[in-house]
Design a protein around this motif. Structure first.
Motif, PDB file in Angstrom:
ATOM      1  N   GLY A  48     -80.048  58.727  71.277  1.00 57.21           N
ATOM      2  CA  GLY A  48     -81.117  59.788  70.953  1.00 57.21           C
ATOM      3  C   GLY A  48     -82.464  59.567  71.301  1.00 57.21           C
ATOM      4  O   GLY A  48     -83.199  60.270  71.654  1.00 57.21           O
ATOM      5  N   ALA A  49     -82.792  57.981  71.350  1.00 51.55           N
ATOM      6  CA  ALA A  49     -83.908  57.595  71.808  1.00 51.55           C
ATOM      7  C   ALA A  49     -84.235  57.387  73.116  1.00 51.55           C
ATOM      8  O   ALA A  49     -85.090  57.180  73.967  1.00 51.55           O
ATOM      9  CB  ALA A  49     -84.227  56.141  71.108  1.00 51.55           C
ATOM     10  N   THR A 107     -87.238  60.820  61.087  1.00 49.22           N
ATOM     11  CA  THR A 107     -88.382  60.578  61.755  1.00 49.22           C
ATOM     12  C   THR A 107     -88.308  60.871  63.226  1.00 49.22           C
ATOM     13  O   THR A 107     -88.794  61.485  63.978  1.00 49.22           O
ATOM     14  CB  THR A 107     -89.447  59.518  61.509  1.00 49.22           C
ATOM     15  OG1 THR A 107     -89.565  59.366  60.248  1.00 49.22           O
ATOM     16  CG2 THR A 107     -90.567  59.582  62.341  1.00 49.22           C
ATOM     17  N   GLY A 108     -87.468  59.878  63.863  1.00 51.37           N
ATOM     18  CA  GLY A 108     -86.925  59.843  65.013  1.00 51.37           C
ATOM     19  C   GLY A 108     -86.354  61.121  65.572  1.00 51.37           C
ATOM     20  O   GLY A 108     -86.564  61.656  66.739  1.00 51.37           O
ATOM     21  N   LEU A 109     -85.270  61.672  64.749  1.00 50.65           N
ATOM     22  CA  LEU A 109     -84.739  63.111  65.013  1.00 50.65           C
ATOM     23  C   LEU A 109     -85.742  64.165  65.414  1.00 50.65           C
ATOM     24  O   LEU A 109     -85.673  64.943  66.367  1.00 50.65           O
ATOM     25  CB  LEU A 109     -83.880  63.397  63.875  1.00 50.65           C
ATOM     26  CG  LEU A 109     -82.672  64.454  64.159  1.00 50.65           C
ATOM     27  CD1 LEU A 109     -81.955  64.070  65.469  1.00 50.65           C
ATOM     28  CD2 LEU A 109     -81.808  64.688  63.016  1.00 50.65           C
ATOM     29  N   LYS A 110     -86.771  64.178  64.504  1.00 49.65           N
ATOM     30  CA  LYS A 110     -87.911  65.184  64.630  1.00 49.65           C
ATOM     31  C   LYS A 110     -88.495  64.937  65.809  1.00 49.65           C
ATOM     32  O   LYS A 110     -88.873  66.074  66.736  1.00 49.65           O
ATOM     33  CB  LYS A 110     -88.829  65.206  63.594  1.00 49.65           C
ATOM     34  CG  LYS A 110     -88.225  65.629  62.126  1.00 49.65           C
ATOM     35  CD  LYS A 110     -89.095  65.230  61.143  1.00 49.65           C
ATOM     36  CE  LYS A 110     -90.115  66.625  60.265  1.00 49.65           C
ATOM     37  NZ  LYS A 110     -90.575  66.272  59.237  1.00 49.65           N
ATOM     38  N   GLN A 111     -88.942  63.769  66.294  1.00 50.77           N
ATOM     39  CA  GLN A 111     -89.595  63.434  67.524  1.00 50.77           C
ATOM     40  C   GLN A 111     -88.957  63.990  68.875  1.00 50.77           C
ATOM     41  O   GLN A 111     -89.247  64.256  69.766  1.00 50.77           O
ATOM     42  CB  GLN A 111     -90.094  62.088  67.723  1.00 50.77           C
ATOM     43  CG  GLN A 111     -90.869  61.513  66.616  1.00 50.77           C
ATOM     44  CD  GLN A 111     -91.251  60.152  66.516  1.00 50.77           C
ATOM     45  OE1 GLN A 111     -90.475  59.213  67.388  1.00 50.77           O
ATOM     46  NE2 GLN A 111     -92.248  59.570  65.864  1.00 50.77           N
ATOM     47  N   VAL A 112     -87.601  63.608  68.923  1.00 49.29           N
ATOM     48  CA  VAL A 112     -86.786  63.900  70.030  1.00 49.29           C
ATOM     49  C   VAL A 112     -85.940  65.275  70.043  1.00 49.29           C
ATOM     50  O   VAL A 112     -85.292  65.514  70.750  1.00 49.29           O
ATOM     51  CB  VAL A 112     -85.834  62.916  70.540  1.00 49.29           C
ATOM     52  CG1 VAL A 112     -86.738  61.369  70.667  1.00 49.29           C
ATOM     53  CG2 VAL A 112     -84.751  62.440  69.417  1.00 49.29           C
ATOM     54  N   TRP A 113     -86.065  65.927  69.057  1.00 48.74           N
ATOM     55  CA  TRP A 113     -85.185  67.260  68.951  1.00 48.74           C
ATOM     56  C   TRP A 113     -85.061  67.959  70.001  1.00 48.74           C
ATOM     57  O   TRP A 113     -84.035  68.492  70.532  1.00 48.74           O
ATOM     58  CB  TRP A 113     -85.645  67.803  67.656  1.00 48.74           C
ATOM     59  CG  TRP A 113     -84.559  69.098  67.172  1.00 48.74           C
ATOM     60  CD1 TRP A 113     -84.714  70.425  67.519  1.00 48.74           C
ATOM     61  CD2 TRP A 113     -83.174  68.888  66.800  1.00 48.74           C
ATOM     62  NE1 TRP A 113     -83.644  71.084  66.975  1.00 48.74           N
ATOM     63  CE2 TRP A 113     -82.804  70.138  66.741  1.00 48.74           C
ATOM     64  CE3 TRP A 113     -82.368  67.816  66.205  1.00 48.74           C
ATOM     65  CZ2 TRP A 113     -81.569  70.523  66.140  1.00 48.74           C
ATOM     66  CZ3 TRP A 113     -81.294  68.280  65.882  1.00 48.74           C
ATOM     67  CH2 TRP A 113     -80.872  69.326  65.726  1.00 48.74           C
ATOM     68  N   ALA A 114     -86.249  68.361  70.783  1.00 52.21           N
ATOM     69  CA  ALA A 114     -86.308  69.404  71.743  1.00 52.21           C
ATOM     70  C   ALA A 114     -85.646  68.868  73.109  1.00 52.21           C
ATOM     71  O   ALA A 114     -85.072  69.720  73.757  1.00 52.21           O
ATOM     72  CB  ALA A 114     -87.909  69.480  71.992  1.00 52.21           C
ATOM     73  N   ARG A 115     -85.508  67.583  73.236  1.00 50.26           N
ATOM     74  CA  ARG A 115     -84.859  67.134  74.268  1.00 50.26           C
ATOM     75  C   ARG A 115     -83.396  66.570  74.156  1.00 50.26           C
ATOM     76  O   ARG A 115     -82.891  65.921  75.163  1.00 50.26           O
ATOM     77  CB  ARG A 115     -85.732  65.967  74.824  1.00 50.26           C
ATOM     78  CG  ARG A 115     -86.010  64.741  74.220  1.00 50.26           C
ATOM     79  CD  ARG A 115     -86.631  63.880  74.800  1.00 50.26           C
ATOM     80  NE  ARG A 115     -87.255  62.705  74.027  1.00 50.26           N
ATOM     81  CZ  ARG A 115     -87.193  61.487  74.217  1.00 50.26           C
ATOM     82  NH1 ARG A 115     -86.977  61.064  75.216  1.00 50.26           N
ATOM     83  NH2 ARG A 115     -87.367  60.569  73.284  1.00 50.26           N
ATOM     84  N   LEU A 116     -82.896  66.877  72.993  1.00 55.69           N
ATOM     85  CA  LEU A 116     -81.182  66.462  72.622  1.00 55.69           C
ATOM     86  C   LEU A 116     -80.624  67.505  73.322  1.00 55.69           C
ATOM     87  O   LEU A 116     -80.924  68.848  73.252  1.00 55.69           O
ATOM     88  CB  LEU A 116     -81.212  66.098  71.261  1.00 55.69           C
ATOM     89  CG  LEU A 116     -81.946  65.070  70.646  1.00 55.69           C
ATOM     90  CD1 LEU A 116     -81.599  64.956  68.944  1.00 55.69           C
ATOM     91  CD2 LEU A 116     -81.700  63.685  71.418  1.00 55.69           C
TER      92      LEU A 116
END
Length: 116
Positions: A48-49, A107-116
């Protein structure tokens, strides 16, 4: 590997510690399963990161992992009140750790949600 004293120190309960001291295979097997699950969850976090390639069902897996950590963190409070086999301190500490990890996943999920 380190036997009954480590099972006791980590709060696994006296039953697990006694089984380990007796040479029973179950404590090591259960520990291996837990370690495998946590390692898999770490791979999904790295995926995800963007550190490693995308893993299958990435969004779903990260949402589920986050939910498990957060629910375990929250559920630990009532579990601590009815602690059987494990100390109250185990439930409080493990719940705090799970809640913190869940918050980091969220927190990490919110930061990368759009590109997952």
């Amino acid at each position: 590997m380190f036997g009954a004293p480590w099972y006791r120190a980590m709060g696994a309960g006296e039953k697990m510690a006694r089984m380990a001291a007796a040479g029973n295979w179950r404590p090591a097997f259960i520990t291996a399963i837990i370690a495998t699950v946590l390692a898999t969850w770490s791979l999904y976090a790295l995926s995800g990161a963007g550190v490693i390639p995308k893993l299958p069902l990435l969004r779903l897996a990260l949402c589920a992992i986050t939910a498990v950590y957060l629910l375990r963190g929250i559920a630990g409070v009532p579990l601590a009140m009815f602690a059987t086999g494990r100390s109250t301190a185990f439930w409080w500490w493990s719940s705090a750790i799970c809640l913190a990890i869940g918050a980091l996943y969220l927190t990490g999920l919110k930061q990368v949600w759009a590109r997952l």
